[in-house]
Design an enzyme around this catalytic site. Structure first.
Site, PDB file in Angstrom:
ATOM      1  N   GLY A 115     -19.643   8.611  36.930  1.00  0.00           N
ATOM      2  CA  GLY A 115     -18.222   8.212  37.553  1.00  0.00           C
ATOM      3  C   GLY A 115     -17.901   6.695  37.311  1.00  0.00           C
ATOM      4  O   GLY A 115     -17.048   6.306  38.078  1.00  0.00           O
TER       5      GLY A 115
ATOM      6  N   GLU B 149     -25.526  10.074  35.526  1.00  0.00           N
ATOM      7  CA  GLU B 149     -24.778  10.846  34.353  1.00  0.00           C
ATOM      8  C   GLU B 149     -23.679  10.284  33.847  1.00  0.00           C
ATOM      9  O   GLU B 149     -22.609  10.753  34.006  1.00  0.00           O
ATOM     10  CB  GLU B 149     -24.568  12.211  34.787  1.00  0.00           C
ATOM     11  N   PRO B 150     -23.696   9.063  33.383  1.00  0.00           N
ATOM     12  CA  PRO B 150     -22.513   8.184  32.917  1.00  0.00           C
ATOM     13  C   PRO B 150     -21.959   8.982  31.739  1.00  0.00           C
ATOM     14  O   PRO B 150     -22.547   9.370  30.831  1.00  0.00           O
ATOM     15  CB  PRO B 150     -22.615   6.862  32.671  1.00  0.00           C
ATOM     16  N   GLY B 151     -20.584   9.303  31.499  1.00  0.00           N
ATOM     17  CA  GLY B 151     -19.920   9.839  30.382  1.00  0.00           C
ATOM     18  C   GLY B 151     -18.970   8.849  29.857  1.00  0.00           C
ATOM     19  O   GLY B 151     -19.131   7.792  28.963  1.00  0.00           O
ATOM     20  N   ARG B 152     -17.773   8.872  30.779  1.00  0.00           N
ATOM     21  CA  ARG B 152     -16.670   7.919  30.392  1.00  0.00           C
ATOM     22  C   ARG B 152     -17.085   6.282  29.981  1.00  0.00           C
ATOM     23  O   ARG B 152     -16.470   5.809  29.090  1.00  0.00           O
ATOM     24  CB  ARG B 152     -15.604   7.852  31.656  1.00  0.00           C
TER      25      ARG B 152
ATOM     26  N   ARG C 201      -4.765  13.011  29.383  1.00  0.00           N
ATOM     27  CA  ARG C 201      -5.109  12.285  30.744  1.00  0.00           C
ATOM     28  C   ARG C 201      -3.673  11.864  31.213  1.00  0.00           C
ATOM     29  O   ARG C 201      -3.605  11.925  32.595  1.00  0.00           O
ATOM     30  CB  ARG C 201      -6.024  11.295  30.292  1.00  0.00           C
TER      31      ARG C 201
ATOM     32  N   CYS D 167       7.095  19.699  23.266  1.00  0.00           N
ATOM     33  CA  CYS D 167       8.369  20.072  23.905  1.00  0.00           C
ATOM     34  C   CYS D 167       8.140  19.875  25.364  1.00  0.00           C
ATOM     35  O   CYS D 167       8.334  20.760  26.016  1.00  0.00           O
ATOM     36  CB  CYS D 167       8.585  21.407  23.319  1.00  0.00           C
TER      37      CYS D 167
HETATM   38  N1  PLP Z   1     -21.712  14.571  35.864  1.00  0.00           N
HETATM   39  C1  PLP Z   1     -20.980  15.547  36.227  1.00  0.00           C
HETATM   40  C2  PLP Z   1     -21.459  16.643  36.993  1.00  0.00           C
HETATM   41  C3  PLP Z   1     -19.533  15.636  36.065  1.00  0.00           C
HETATM   42  O1  PLP Z   1     -18.875  16.653  36.437  1.00  0.00           O
HETATM   43  C4  PLP Z   1     -19.028  14.371  35.378  1.00  0.00           C
HETATM   44  C5  PLP Z   1     -17.670  14.533  35.054  1.00  0.00           C
HETATM   45  O2  PLP Z   1     -16.852  15.292  35.289  1.00  0.00           O
HETATM   46  C6  PLP Z   1     -19.937  13.439  34.881  1.00  0.00           C
HETATM   47  C7  PLP Z   1     -21.119  13.569  35.220  1.00  0.00           C
HETATM   48  C8  PLP Z   1     -19.446  12.206  34.119  1.00  0.00           C
HETATM   49  O3  PLP Z   1     -18.397  11.542  34.865  1.00  0.00           O
HETATM   50  P1  PLP Z   1     -17.826  10.189  34.170  1.00  0.00           P
HETATM   51  O4  PLP Z   1     -17.301  10.666  32.776  1.00  0.00           O
HETATM   52  O5  PLP Z   1     -16.953   9.757  35.086  1.00  0.00           O
HETATM   53  O6  PLP Z   1     -18.865   9.268  34.213  1.00  0.00           O
END
Ligand code: PLP
Length: 443
Positions: A254, A296-299, A340, A371
């Site tokens: 997050g 668990e960072p993704g973004r 997004r 469209c």
């Molecule tokens: N972990 C879980 C369980 C998630 O659902 C998400 C995003 O939906 C993430 C990690 C990654 O979130 P972010 O990309 O905002 O760091």
């Protein structure tokens, strides 16, 4: 830190943009547009920064913090191999993501499986390959997984996904720990506690700990502090009841990034120190042995590393009610490669990428070719008044939840993805072809 452009993005003497030492005009010529361009050094640098910042901050308290890259943000097998080489683990949210992570050489023991509605086949496969953890999300799943594990003669390592009630994140659809949504088991109603007991008692399950993910695009450490306090409170209550200190706590992802020049992201090292400090005080209050932590960072790993390169097709000037006008710049992609903006009202910026311009900055809107009038990529941005058909436009910070959410609306072909580094471009995902479309269309 807060630029939406990736580390190696730079303008050459003639004003054209390059990334990873590759001129965007050459990338567009070689791979076509729209094109996702990932700055490999940027993405891997962020991955390593998370690992060292959180590792060091938690080591000061005598414990560890593993980083699971949330692969839903962007995944290809090569990306999985980068994460492995850079010392991260991976979180997957479906059987498909699991297979790609394995294909990229991520050891199953470093993969965590998520999902609010995992199929029997997904759970079975996860047990067969031996994933390191399955984050259970419902009582149904606990029963099904226990039975499957016993049938296969294995023990399933599980964490319980807890809804802490902390509401954080930029948009309702990406906030995930308030009560009235589909994820997790509620702390407030006692469901999380009950799930922990059920997992603890299930002969086919090994209870590793608790997990929470409170939302996305979070700018304040306060929300993480609050959720860590609630999670450690739950852990202490379960310890008092069952006589075991759960070994692991996952605080989810997050971490916010800057999508535009005037926006802010959450600085990683500062967040790591403050979250580790918050955890230490929370633990001192409730007591118990230090658990291992994970995040668990993704973004924040993939987002700023990626940009989308578009070719401009049509430019229109539309009169506004207030007497002004807006330049509509239509590009060769849109909501099919960037969901997004239309879904969350997300804000982006854009810049002319293939040349410099001295023309006046003009209030503009970057739109796609679909469209739908809501097919907007960038709602408001100043672009040169001489922007014209054939120009290249770059939209930065599209590396997370971009290509992975792409679709074929209007039977468009989803874009290719390349990684750039030291002047070399490597194809990560090829562009869809008309043959792909025909192969799905049964005739
Ligand atoms: N972990 C879980 C369980 C998630 O659902 C998400 C995003 O939906 C993430 C990690 C990654 O979130 P972010 O990309 O905002 O760091």
């Amino acid at each position: 830190m807060n630029s939406p452009w990736s580390l190696t993005a730079a303008r050459g003497e003639d004003g054209a943009l390059s990334v990873g030492g590759c001129d965007v005009r050459e990338l567009a010529g070689q791979f076509g547009t729209p094109l996702f361009v990932y700055d490999e050094d940027d993405m891997r640098g962020r991955a390593r920064e998370f690992r060292s910042a959180f590792g060091e901050a938690f080591a000061e308290h005598g414990t560890t913090c593993d980083v699971f890259y949330a692969s839903k943000a962007f995944l290809s097998s090569r990306v999985a191999s980068w994460m492995f080489e850079d010392g991260l683990s991976i979180d997957v949210a479906s059987g498909g993501e699991l297979e790609i992570a394995l294909r990229g050489g991520m050891p199953a023991s470093r993969i965590g499986l998520h999902g609010n509605n995992k199929s029997d086949a997904e759970l079975r496969r996860a047990l067969e390959v031996g994933v390191g953890r399955i984050v259970v999300d419902s009582f149904t799943e606990i029963e099904v997984l226990d039975a499957l594990a016993r049938e296969l003669g294995v023990t399933a390592p599980v964490m319980v996904r807890v809804t802490t009630g902390v509401h954080a994140g930029g948009h309702e659809y990406i906030a995930t720990s308030h009560e009235d949504q589909k994820f997790g088991l509620s702390l407030a109603t006692g469901a999380a506690f009950e799930a922990l007991t059920a997992c603890h008692d299930a002969p086919g399950l090994e209870l590793l700990g608790i997990h929470t993910h409170i939302g996305s695009q979070i700018l304040s450490v306060e929300a993480f502090r609050e959720s860590a306090e609630r999670m450690l409170g739950l852990r202490a209550a379960f310890s008092a009841y069952a006589g075991v200190d759960l070994p692991e706590v996952d605080l989810g992802g997050g971490y916010a990034i800057a999508y535009t020049e005037d926006a802010e992201g959450l600085p990683i090292a500062k967040a790591a120190r403050e979250i580790a400090g918050a955890v230490a005080s929370a633990l001192a209050n409730v007591g118990g042995a230090w658990p291992r932590f994970s995040i668990e960072p993704g973004r924040a790993i993939a987002g700023p590393a990626g940009l989308t390169l578009y070719r401009v097709g049509v430019v229109k000037h539309v009169a506004l009610e207030d007497g002004g006008s807006r330049q509509y710049v239509a590009v060769d992609g849109g909501m099919s490669d960037n969901m997004r903006t239309i879904t969350y009202g997300a804000e982006y910026t854009a810049a002319l990428a293939g040349r410099a311009s001295d023309a006046d900055a003009t209030l503009s809107r970057v739109v796609g070719k679909h469209c739908e009038s809501g097919d907007i990529v960038v709602r408001d941005v100043d672009l040169p008044g001489d922007t014209a058909r054939g120009d290249l436009l770059a939209v930065p910070a599209t590396g997370a939840y971009g290509r992975v959410m792409a679709h074929n609306y209007n039977a468009v072909l989803r874009p290719a993805v390349v990684a750039v580094k030291d002047g070399e471009a490597t194809l990560l995902i090829r562009r869809d072809t008309l043959d792909d479309l025909f192969s799905w269309d049964v005739w």
